[in-house]
Design an enzyme around this catalytic site. Structure first.
Site, PDB file in Angstrom:
ATOM      1  N   ARG A  27      63.944  33.875 -12.797  1.00 48.19           N
ATOM      2  CA  ARG A  27      63.449  34.692 -12.336  1.00 48.19           C
ATOM      3  C   ARG A  27      62.120  36.095 -12.440  1.00 48.19           C
ATOM      4  NH1 ARG A  27      66.626  33.029  -8.034  1.00 48.19           N
ATOM      5  NH2 ARG A  27      68.305  32.129  -8.552  1.00 48.19           N
ATOM      6  N   ASP A  28      61.612  35.499 -11.676  1.00 53.77           N
ATOM      7  CA  ASP A  28      60.301  36.746 -11.634  1.00 53.77           C
ATOM      8  C   ASP A  28      60.617  38.121 -11.242  1.00 53.77           C
ATOM      9  OD1 ASP A  28      56.679  36.252 -11.556  1.00 53.77           O
ATOM     10  OD2 ASP A  28      57.373  38.324 -11.462  1.00 53.77           O
ATOM     11  N   ILE A  29      60.460  38.984 -12.159  1.00 51.29           N
ATOM     12  CA  ILE A  29      60.773  40.050 -11.857  1.00 51.29           C
ATOM     13  C   ILE A  29      60.180  41.082 -10.761  1.00 51.29           C
ATOM     14  CG2 ILE A  29      59.156  41.612 -12.955  1.00 51.29           C
ATOM     15  CD1 ILE A  29      62.095  43.242 -14.762  1.00 51.29           C
ATOM     16  N   ASN A  84      47.324  31.551 -12.116  1.00 52.44           N
ATOM     17  CA  ASN A  84      46.424  32.872 -12.329  1.00 52.44           C
ATOM     18  C   ASN A  84      46.037  32.708 -13.525  1.00 52.44           C
ATOM     19  OD1 ASN A  84      47.316  33.728  -9.876  1.00 52.44           O
ATOM     20  ND2 ASN A  84      49.001  35.351 -11.276  1.00 52.44           N
ATOM     21  N   VAL A  93      49.637  37.897 -17.819  1.00 54.96           N
ATOM     22  CA  VAL A  93      50.169  37.619 -18.935  1.00 54.96           C
ATOM     23  C   VAL A  93      49.641  36.684 -19.577  1.00 54.96           C
ATOM     24  CG1 VAL A  93      52.604  36.648 -20.044  1.00 54.96           C
ATOM     25  CG2 VAL A  93      52.949  38.142 -18.177  1.00 54.96           C
ATOM     26  N   HIS A  97      51.821  29.957 -18.056  1.00 58.85           N
ATOM     27  CA  HIS A  97      53.427  30.193 -17.187  1.00 58.85           C
ATOM     28  C   HIS A  97      52.578  29.732 -15.612  1.00 58.85           C
ATOM     29  CE1 HIS A  97      51.710  33.818 -16.684  1.00 58.85           C
ATOM     30  NE2 HIS A  97      51.840  34.790 -15.068  1.00 58.85           N
ATOM     31  N   HIS A  99      53.809  30.204 -11.751  1.00 56.25           N
ATOM     32  CA  HIS A  99      55.339  30.653 -10.625  1.00 56.25           C
ATOM     33  C   HIS A  99      55.621  29.290  -9.504  1.00 56.25           C
ATOM     34  CE1 HIS A  99      53.001  34.746 -11.011  1.00 56.25           C
ATOM     35  NE2 HIS A  99      52.333  34.266 -12.171  1.00 56.25           N
TER      36      HIS A  99
HETATM   37  P1  AMP Z   1      50.654  37.068 -13.255  1.00 56.38           P
HETATM   38  O1  AMP Z   1      50.392  38.232 -12.815  1.00 56.38           O
HETATM   39  O2  AMP Z   1      50.173  35.379 -13.056  1.00 56.38           O
HETATM   40  O3  AMP Z   1      50.006  36.687 -15.084  1.00 56.38           O
HETATM   41  O4  AMP Z   1      52.193  36.625 -13.582  1.00 56.38           O
HETATM   42  C1  AMP Z   1      53.443  37.421 -14.611  1.00 56.38           C
HETATM   43  C2  AMP Z   1      54.111  37.725 -13.261  1.00 56.38           C
HETATM   44  O5  AMP Z   1      55.358  37.850 -14.887  1.00 56.38           O
HETATM   45  C3  AMP Z   1      54.232  38.641 -12.899  1.00 56.38           C
HETATM   46  O6  AMP Z   1      55.233  37.725 -11.461  1.00 56.38           O
HETATM   47  C4  AMP Z   1      55.253  39.343 -12.986  1.00 56.38           C
HETATM   48  O7  AMP Z   1      55.820  39.887 -12.392  1.00 56.38           O
HETATM   49  C5  AMP Z   1      56.186  39.376 -14.148  1.00 56.38           C
HETATM   50  N1  AMP Z   1      56.794  39.263 -15.427  1.00 56.38           N
HETATM   51  C6  AMP Z   1      56.884  40.457 -15.900  1.00 56.38           C
HETATM   52  N2  AMP Z   1      57.608  41.076 -16.572  1.00 56.38           N
HETATM   53  C7  AMP Z   1      58.661  40.166 -16.441  1.00 56.38           C
HETATM   54  C8  AMP Z   1      60.047  40.126 -16.300  1.00 56.38           C
HETATM   55  N3  AMP Z   1      60.249  41.129 -17.866  1.00 56.38           N
HETATM   56  N4  AMP Z   1      60.784  39.605 -16.188  1.00 56.38           N
HETATM   57  C9  AMP Z   1      60.512  38.535 -15.012  1.00 56.38           C
HETATM   58  N5  AMP Z   1      59.248  38.495 -14.780  1.00 56.38           N
HETATM   59  C10 AMP Z   1      58.221  39.069 -15.037  1.00 56.38           C
END
Ligand code: AMP
Length: 113
Positions: A27-29, A84, A93, A97, A99
């Site tokens: 799950r996204d945080i 993204n 990140v 990945h 979403h």
């Molecule tokens: P992006 O901005 O497309 O690179 O997506 C990175 C996603 O990772 C964002 O939606 C963050 O909310 C999510 N994220 C960052 N750290 C964590 C974590 N520790 N656990 C779960 N999701 C995370």
């Protein structure tokens, strides 16, 4: 090591909903939909979906299949899949990945924000 590799290694906690030899999903945080999952190849070799498509198209297809399975498990099987790609597109990140957004999405909207 990316933050997602730290999750894979269990160095930091996450709400993991799927794991195989090649892919993990959690799950996204900071969820932006009722269901907001991240589907992540375990390999750190690909920074974004363009690199993944060029380097391992079978793994990209597997990722899409996992996204579909998770959308069926957690919602009605219909979902928005977002990669993204690049900082100017909102990528934060640089470990590829997807979403997966599902459940009560705003009709006609392209974005998850
Ligand atoms: P992006 O901005 O497309 O690179 O997506 C990175 C996603 O990772 C964002 O939606 C963050 O909310 C999510 N994220 C960052 N750290 C964590 C974590 N520790 N656990 C779960 N999701 C995370």
């Amino acid at each position: 090591m990316s933050i997602f590799s730290a999750i894979i290694a269990r160095d930091i906690p996450a709400d993991i909903v799927f794991e195989s030899d090649t892919i993990i999903a959690f799950r996204d945080i900071a969820p932006r939909a009722p269901i907001h999952l991240l589907v992540v190849p375990k390999s750190e070799a690909y920074a974004n979906v363009v690199e993944l498509a060029a380097g391992d198209p079978a793994l990209l297809a597997e990722l899409v299949s996992v996204a579909h399975d998770l959308a069926r498990e957690h919602a009605d099987g219909e979902f928005r899949l977002i990669f993204n790609t690049g900082a100017n597109a909102g990528q934060s990140v640089f470990h590829v990945h997807a979403h997966v957004l599902a459940g009560g999405l705003t009709e006609g909207s392209l974005g998850g924000e």
